[in-house]
Design a protein around this motif. Structure first.
Motif, short mmCIF file in Angstrom:
data_model
loop_
_atom_site.label_atom_id
_atom_site.label_comp_id
_atom_site.label_asym_id
_atom_site.label_seq_id
_atom_site.Cartn_x
_atom_site.Cartn_y
_atom_site.Cartn_z
N PHE A 107 0.97 -1.25 -0.05
CA PHE A 107 -0.09 0.05 -0.68
C PHE A 107 0.67 0.96 -0.30
N GLU A 108 -0.22 2.00 -0.44
CA GLU A 108 1.32 3.67 -0.25
C GLU A 108 -0.22 4.27 0.38
N LEU A 109 0.49 4.59 2.25
CA LEU A 109 -0.43 5.50 3.01
C LEU A 109 -0.12 6.93 2.41
N ARG A 110 -0.97 7.95 1.87
CA ARG A 110 -1.40 8.97 1.81
C ARG A 110 -2.06 9.76 2.97
N PHE A 111 -0.97 10.92 3.85
CA PHE A 111 -2.18 11.29 5.24
C PHE A 111 -1.59 12.54 4.80
N ILE A 112 -2.58 13.65 4.64
CA ILE A 112 -3.49 14.55 4.23
C ILE A 112 -3.58 15.79 5.00
N SER A 113 -3.75 15.52 6.45
CA SER A 113 -4.08 15.93 8.11
C SER A 113 -4.04 14.86 8.29
#
Length: 177
Positions: A107-113
């Protein structure tokens, strides 16, 4: 006298930046559990991101979290997104970036806030015997200089490791019932 005060003040400000040069910038956490089910059952369950709602600690932290999906679950390119007002959950998404059928899903986790970051994670399965499967859940991250100073005050490996282990224990309960 003013010059000495300025030198002392500048030195005090510089010390953390110098220390940060010698502090790690990366971390990696993996937790493992053995589940009393055949590998094909376990892998076919964990490769569906929507199933994380049933075992992931983070997915269960906010019952009012808004979830959206793009693509076909359990296939490369599927995206599971979340949005929560709970700062421990925040806003982000994860995408399936690779599947080695029966063995591993990346997986690629993309945290935005509340912070921005893109980090890799994975789940892998291996047969212990015909009716038992070892599951590894791994996560890694990076803190650029000078934010890597946080490693001196927060043990991310222990903190994230505990959450991964709790999720794996829930996964075991879900699959073995």
């Amino acid at each position: 006298m003013l010059r000495k005060i300025l030198v002392v003040f500048a030195t005090i400000i510089a010390i953390p930046f110098v220390v940060a040069l010698f502090v790690q910038k990366d971390y990696s956490v993996t937790r493992t559990i053995t589940i009393d089910k055949p590998i094909f059952e376990v892998f076919n369950y964990v490769k569906h991101l929507k199933n994380q709602d049933n075992f992931s600690k983070w997915a269960q932290m906010d019952p009012d979290m808004v979830k959206t999906y793009r693509g076909t679950d359990a296939t490369v390119g599927f995206v599971s997104a979340w949005a929560s007002e709970n700062p421990d959950v925040g806003v982000g998404e994860q995408e399936i970036i690779a599947i080695d059928e029966g063995k591993r899903i990346d997986f690629e986790l993309r945290f935005i806030s509340p912070f921005e970051a893109t980090e890799p994670a994975y789940m892998s399965t291996a047969a212990v015997n015909a009716n038992q499967t070892k599951v590894d859940w791994g996560f890694s991250g990076h803190f650029a200089y000078p934010t890597n100073l946080m490693f001196l005050f927060i043990d991310f490996e222990t903190m994230i490791g505990a959450d991964l282990q709790q999720g794996l224990e829930s996964l075991k309960v879900v699959l073995e019932k």
